[in-house]
Design a protein around this motif. Structure first.
Motif, PDB file in Angstrom:
ATOM      1  N   ASP A 126     -23.719   6.010  24.081  1.00 47.54           N
ATOM      2  CA  ASP A 126     -23.708   7.219  23.259  1.00 47.54           C
ATOM      3  C   ASP A 126     -25.087   7.753  22.905  1.00 47.54           C
ATOM      4  O   ASP A 126     -25.282   8.969  22.879  1.00 47.54           O
ATOM      5  N   ALA A 127     -26.050   6.895  22.591  1.00 50.92           N
ATOM      6  CA  ALA A 127     -27.361   7.387  22.176  1.00 50.92           C
ATOM      7  C   ALA A 127     -28.411   6.314  22.414  1.00 50.92           C
ATOM      8  O   ALA A 127     -28.102   5.125  22.573  1.00 50.92           O
ATOM      9  N   LEU A 128     -29.660   6.737  22.422  1.00 51.12           N
ATOM     10  CA  LEU A 128     -30.799   5.827  22.563  1.00 51.12           C
ATOM     11  C   LEU A 128     -31.623   5.878  21.287  1.00 51.12           C
ATOM     12  O   LEU A 128     -31.882   6.955  20.738  1.00 51.12           O
ATOM     13  N   ILE A 129     -32.036   4.711  20.813  1.00 53.31           N
ATOM     14  CA  ILE A 129     -32.878   4.611  19.623  1.00 53.31           C
ATOM     15  C   ILE A 129     -34.294   4.315  20.094  1.00 53.31           C
ATOM     16  O   ILE A 129     -34.580   3.226  20.596  1.00 53.31           O
ATOM     17  N   ALA A 130     -35.188   5.285  19.966  1.00 53.26           N
ATOM     18  CA  ALA A 130     -36.549   5.162  20.508  1.00 53.26           C
ATOM     19  C   ALA A 130     -37.574   5.468  19.430  1.00 53.26           C
ATOM     20  O   ALA A 130     -37.304   6.226  18.487  1.00 53.26           O
TER      21      ALA A 130
ATOM     22  N   CYS B 220     -15.533   3.412  18.182  1.00 49.15           N
ATOM     23  CA  CYS B 220     -16.865   3.559  17.586  1.00 49.15           C
ATOM     24  C   CYS B 220     -17.875   3.876  18.686  1.00 49.15           C
ATOM     25  O   CYS B 220     -17.561   3.815  19.874  1.00 49.15           O
ATOM     26  N   THR B 221     -19.071   4.230  18.291  1.00 52.94           N
ATOM     27  CA  THR B 221     -20.121   4.540  19.254  1.00 52.94           C
ATOM     28  C   THR B 221     -21.039   3.348  19.440  1.00 52.94           C
ATOM     29  O   THR B 221     -21.091   2.445  18.606  1.00 52.94           O
TER      30      THR B 221
ATOM     31  N   ASN C 272     -18.640   2.121  11.981  1.00 52.11           N
ATOM     32  CA  ASN C 272     -18.362   3.324  12.775  1.00 52.11           C
ATOM     33  C   ASN C 272     -19.245   3.414  14.005  1.00 52.11           C
ATOM     34  O   ASN C 272     -18.864   3.994  15.017  1.00 52.11           O
ATOM     35  N   GLU C 273     -20.460   2.869  13.887  1.00 42.83           N
ATOM     36  CA  GLU C 273     -21.435   2.926  14.971  1.00 42.83           C
ATOM     37  C   GLU C 273     -22.052   1.541  15.142  1.00 42.83           C
ATOM     38  O   GLU C 273     -22.256   0.817  14.169  1.00 42.83           O
ATOM     39  N   LEU C 274     -22.358   1.196  16.380  1.00 40.19           N
ATOM     40  CA  LEU C 274     -22.988  -0.081  16.694  1.00 40.19           C
ATOM     41  C   LEU C 274     -24.243   0.187  17.507  1.00 40.19           C
ATOM     42  O   LEU C 274     -24.377   1.227  18.151  1.00 40.19           O
ATOM     43  N   TYR C 275     -25.173  -0.769  17.469  1.00 40.75           N
ATOM     44  CA  TYR C 275     -26.381  -0.652  18.290  1.00 40.75           C
ATOM     45  C   TYR C 275     -26.736  -2.013  18.859  1.00 40.75           C
ATOM     46  O   TYR C 275     -26.397  -3.052  18.286  1.00 40.75           O
ATOM     47  N   CYS C 276     -27.380  -2.000  20.010  1.00 44.12           N
ATOM     48  CA  CYS C 276     -27.712  -3.248  20.696  1.00 44.12           C
ATOM     49  C   CYS C 276     -29.044  -3.119  21.418  1.00 44.12           C
ATOM     50  O   CYS C 276     -29.535  -2.014  21.669  1.00 44.12           O
ATOM     51  N   GLY C 277     -29.627  -4.261  21.750  1.00 41.93           N
ATOM     52  CA  GLY C 277     -30.787  -4.307  22.634  1.00 41.93           C
ATOM     53  C   GLY C 277     -30.344  -4.782  24.011  1.00 41.93           C
ATOM     54  O   GLY C 277     -29.301  -5.421  24.160  1.00 41.93           O
TER      55      GLY C 277
ATOM     56  N   ILE D 190     -20.094  -1.304  26.096  1.00 40.67           N
ATOM     57  CA  ILE D 190     -19.807   0.141  26.057  1.00 40.67           C
ATOM     58  C   ILE D 190     -18.300   0.376  26.092  1.00 40.67           C
ATOM     59  O   ILE D 190     -17.746   1.175  25.323  1.00 40.67           O
ATOM     60  N   SER D 191     -17.612  -0.333  26.986  1.00 35.93           N
ATOM     61  CA  SER D 191     -16.160  -0.185  27.120  1.00 35.93           C
ATOM     62  C   SER D 191     -15.444  -0.614  25.852  1.00 35.93           C
ATOM     63  O   SER D 191     -14.521   0.057  25.375  1.00 35.93           O
TER      64      SER D 191
END
Length: 337
Positions: free
Chosen positions: A100-104, A68-69, A22-27, A60-61
């Motif tokens: 969508d968001a930043l992981i800090a 998903c985000t 549902n959600e993804l994250y990247c560097g 992002i696109s």
């Protein structure tokens, strides 16, 4: 409950979303960051990052098209003043491009980001080592919408935080990549494999000597050797069982699948699959495993039914029996083999 998975390549976005993420994250570590600071510490991983603005925009696109985000990781344990300014600009750029968001993790960065971003776009990284209600409320007051809990929290602790601060989402680890230390208190660095890999994986040779003139007994020497062997075994499990898989590509390694019923019932909002730098096949298999168990949990199954399902997906009963592969060993203690 949402499944959160890592990407390091644009093409992984649609593939992982199709499997159930549902959600993804990247560097993101662009060349100008490396050229300016001579390091790759925009986040804690020197590899597994997108490298160009074009790649970032494409990811992002693709996330938006896949339903998903996508979040960007900015979780170095600390930043210099100049790096802090650059990290804020990178975060603003990501959000402006539709991220969508930043992981800090650095509280100074979180505080600064909250001044420049739309409300509730910040996720607090596990590297911040927030592990109680007071820390959770601080994160919420700084503008965060989610708290990613450290790897070593218990199920009870995670559910207590979720209940105590219900207006802050909680996310916990569910698969892959353990840590010898405890992330925010990490005493090493994640070097690329060509440079030797993580220092905490170094295989030191121990030489035990007693104080004074006495000699070590044969029994004590044997006990010390057995302890060293057990530590080597624990390291292997902690680092994803040597990144091994079964014939279907299902990944072995740190796992919390058996805990999904209690985490879901306890109000945990999301479960995180670790491993941005892992091969695509491993990421896909990881999402499949989490989705297979979570679907059954959300359908009402629980207890030993879920334990059997989770342990036989790979199968991993023998690995699970050691307790070394489990994020939440309190579940194992109740399991019947």
């Amino acid at each position: 409950m949402r499944i959160v998975a890592p990407i390091s390549r644009v093409e992984e976005v649609a593939l992982l979303a199709r499997e159930g993420a549902n959600e993804l994250y990247c560097g993101f570590v662009p060349d100008d960051w490396v050229g300016r600071f001579k390091v790759r510490n925009a986040n804690r991983r020197p590899s597994g990052n997108l490298r160009s603005l074009r790649e970032l925009e494409a990811a992002i696109s693709s996330a938006r098209q896949s339903g998903c985000t996508l979040s960007l990781v900015l979780n170095a344990q600390s930043y210099s003043d100049e790096q802090l300014e650059a990290a804020v600009e990178m975060g603003k750029l990501f959000i402006e491009r539709g991220g969508d968001a930043l992981i800090a993790s650095d509280l100074g960065l979180i505080s600064e980001l909250s001044l420049h971003l739309p409300l509730r776009r910040i996720h607090v990284s596990s590297v911040a080592t927030c592990r109680n209600g007071s820390a959770a409320r601080l994160c919420r007051d700084l503008g965060a919408s989610r708290l990613i809990l450290p790897r070593d929290v218990t199920i009870e602790e995670a559910c207590e935080i979720a209940a105590e601060v219900p207006d802050l989402e909680t996310e916990v680890f569910i698969l892959n990549d353990g840590c010898v230390f405890e992330e925010g208190a990490c005493s090493t660095v994640h070097l690329p494999q060509r440079m030797g890999g993580p220092i905490c994986l170094d295989r030191y040779v121990s030489d035990y000597r007693p104080r004074g003139a006495r000699k070590l007994s044969v029994a004590l020497c044997q006990s010390l050797r057995e302890n060293d062997q057990e530590y080597e075994k624990w390291l292997w499990y902690r680092f994803s069982c040597g990144f091994t898989t079964n014939e279907q590509g299902m990944a072995f390694g740190p796992c919390g699948l058996c805990a999904l019923p209690r985490l879901l019932n306890g109000g945990v909002a999301a479960v995180k699959i670790a491993g941005r730098e892992a091969p695509t096949a491993r990421k896909l298999a990881s999402v499949r495993m989490v989705k297979a168990v979570l679907d059954r949990v959300e359908a009402g199954e629980h207890g030993e039914e879920i334990v059997r399902l989770a342990q036989n997906l790979r199968p991993s009963v023998e690995h699970c029996r050691t307790g070394y592969m489990c994020y939440y060993p309190e579940v194992l203690r109740k399991a019947v083999y």
